[in-house]
Design a protein around this motif. Structure first.
Motif, PDB file in Angstrom:
ATOM      1  N   SER A  54      33.726  59.771  39.429  1.00 18.47           N
ATOM      2  CA  SER A  54      33.289  58.998  38.318  1.00 18.47           C
ATOM      3  C   SER A  54      31.899  59.583  37.638  1.00 18.47           C
ATOM      4  CB  SER A  54      32.835  57.554  38.915  1.00 18.47           C
ATOM      5  OG  SER A  54      31.678  57.670  39.845  1.00 18.47           O
TER       6      SER A  54
ATOM      7  N   LYS B 123      30.096  52.953  27.839  1.00 15.93           N
ATOM      8  CA  LYS B 123      29.838  51.727  28.587  1.00 15.93           C
ATOM      9  C   LYS B 123      31.067  51.633  29.720  1.00 15.93           C
ATOM     10  CE  LYS B 123      32.427  49.455  24.915  1.00 15.93           C
ATOM     11  NZ  LYS B 123      32.462  48.386  23.764  1.00 15.93           N
ATOM     12  N   HIS B 124      32.158  52.225  29.295  1.00 16.77           N
ATOM     13  CA  HIS B 124      33.232  52.323  30.206  1.00 16.77           C
ATOM     14  C   HIS B 124      33.150  53.220  31.299  1.00 16.77           C
ATOM     15  CE1 HIS B 124      35.357  50.094  27.183  1.00 16.77           C
ATOM     16  NE2 HIS B 124      35.195  50.844  26.260  1.00 16.77           N
TER      17      HIS B 124
ATOM     18  N   TYR C 172      34.967  41.124  41.730  1.00 15.22           N
ATOM     19  CA  TYR C 172      34.776  40.929  40.428  1.00 15.22           C
ATOM     20  C   TYR C 172      36.228  40.676  39.164  1.00 15.22           C
ATOM     21  CZ  TYR C 172      33.985  43.035  35.594  1.00 15.22           C
ATOM     22  OH  TYR C 172      33.871  43.136  34.206  1.00 15.22           O
TER      23      TYR C 172
ATOM     24  N   SER D  46      30.498  51.641  33.646  1.00 17.10           N
ATOM     25  CA  SER D  46      31.217  50.556  34.475  1.00 17.10           C
ATOM     26  C   SER D  46      31.570  51.104  35.593  1.00 17.10           C
ATOM     27  CB  SER D  46      31.756  49.566  33.553  1.00 17.10           C
ATOM     28  OG  SER D  46      32.953  50.233  33.040  1.00 17.10           O
ATOM     29  N   GLY D  47      32.517  52.125  35.037  1.00 14.98           N
ATOM     30  CA  GLY D  47      33.255  52.705  36.635  1.00 14.98           C
ATOM     31  C   GLY D  47      32.306  53.315  37.596  1.00 14.98           C
TER      32      GLY D  47
ATOM     33  N   THR E 121      39.279  54.413  34.915  1.00 13.13           N
ATOM     34  CA  THR E 121      39.348  53.420  35.464  1.00 13.13           C
ATOM     35  C   THR E 121      39.879  53.588  36.821  1.00 13.13           C
ATOM     36  OG1 THR E 121      38.897  51.764  33.627  1.00 13.13           O
ATOM     37  CG2 THR E 121      40.132  50.788  35.583  1.00 13.13           C
TER      38      THR E 121
ATOM     39  N   PHE F 221      29.132  52.249  38.196  1.00  9.01           N
ATOM     40  CA  PHE F 221      28.694  51.131  39.012  1.00  9.01           C
ATOM     41  C   PHE F 221      29.638  50.619  40.025  1.00  9.01           C
ATOM     42  CE2 PHE F 221      25.454  51.059  35.492  1.00  9.01           C
ATOM     43  CZ  PHE F 221      24.482  51.338  36.184  1.00  9.01           C
ATOM     44  N   GLY F 222      30.723  50.506  39.303  1.00 11.83           N
ATOM     45  CA  GLY F 222      31.929  49.694  40.275  1.00 11.83           C
ATOM     46  C   GLY F 222      32.224  50.713  41.544  1.00 11.83           C
TER      47      GLY F 222
END
Length: 295
Positions: free
Chosen positions: A85, A100-101, A132, A104-105, A57, A107-108
């Motif tokens: 990322s 998933k983590h 978000y 998600s990073g 993150t 895409f962010g």
């Protein structure tokens, strides 16, 4: 004194131990509480990614603000953040870990890169993530008001209880509500700091403050969630219940099959006995020696 009045002792007992008090047996309640804490910690670690999830993150944003602080190059900073990322996500794929983590990073970061490239403003790299966070804060609070705390929806499958806490475990539902309020208020407080900086501070200041606010609020929210859930009733393992139900149905079906087989064998034996009896009666009624002729 008769033999019934005399105190009895074990002949093989150890004199050193028989005279003194017996050692205290382990407290099953304490063991259960320790197991509950371990299960809760493991579930939170799985749900929120643990140390590696925090690294995934923080790393892209940290690289972005570091490069931009040095050379003020938006394109290089954005590409470097997106590249790291992607590398973190690829590392999870290679190790066959949950992605998933990492994704998600990805895409962010990708949304931030696209937004910053479109506007030409480096601060817009952080805007999608800030929006978000704001939306997530309201989601935690609104779902709690609606009676379906978001943290329960997130952690229910991890604890193998799904939505059983809504109707069958009110104490656990209350704990999820408290945890959701904690998450919502903490994220809302974070947004209250970041959005004014988005308007008033420059990109470097906003970036470093955002990096500084990545981990501490998250750890505080996770810690409060752990406190609330450790004190809550144990989760109802609906998966185990479904497996037990399926096993019971299978055993019942096997019993019914065995009973049917037994009845079929009994019916077949009875039919065979009846057939043999009928044949015997027919043979007995048949005249012996053949037909007689009149003279």
């Amino acid at each position: 004194m008769t033999s019934y009045d005399r105190p009895t002792t074990d002949a093989n007992a150890d004199p050193d131990t028989s005279a003194g008090p017996s050692p205290a047996s382990p407290d099953p309640g304490a063991e259960g509480a320790a197991d509950g804490r371990q299960v809760t910690e493991a579930a939170l670690f799985e749900a929120f990614g643990g140390v590696r999830g925090m690294v995934e993150t923080v790393a892209p944003g940290l690289l972005f603000v570091t490069i931009f602080t040095i050379n003020k190059d938006l394109h290089l900073s954005a590409i470097a953040a997106l590249a790291v990322s992607l590398v973190l996500a690829a590392a999870r794929l290679v190790r066959r870990d949950t992605v998933k983590h990492a994704f998600s990073g990805v895409f962010g970061v990708a949304f931030g890169v696209v937004f910053a490239m479109m506007t030409g403003n480096a601060k817009d790299f952080y805007l999608p993530g800030m929006l978000y966070t704001l939306g997530l804060a309201f989601a935690y609070m609104l779902t709690t008001l609606a009676g379906v705390p978001l943290i329960g929806l997130i952690l229910g499958p991890v604890f193998k209880e799904n939505l059983s806490w809504r109707t069958r475990n009110p104490g656990r539902k209350k704990a999820y509500a408290k945890a959701s309020w904690a998450w919502g208020l903490i994220l809302l407080g974070k947004c209250a700091i970041l959005f004014p900086l988005y308007w008033w501070a420059d990109t470097t200041q906003l970036g470093w403050v955002l990096i500084a606010l990545k981990i501490p609020p998250f750890l505080l929210a996770v810690y409060l969630t752990w406190v609330f859930l450790v004190k809550a009733p144990a989760p109802i393992d609906v998966f185990a219940e479904m497996e037990a139900k399926e096993k019971a149905e299978k055993e019942a079906e096997e019993r019914r099959g065995g009973e049917r087989e037994t009845l079929d064998r009994a019916a077949a034996g009875l039919a065979a006995d009846l057939t043999e009896g009928s044949a015997a009666e027919a043979a007995a009624e048949r005249p012996r020696g053949g037909p007689r002729h009149r003279r």
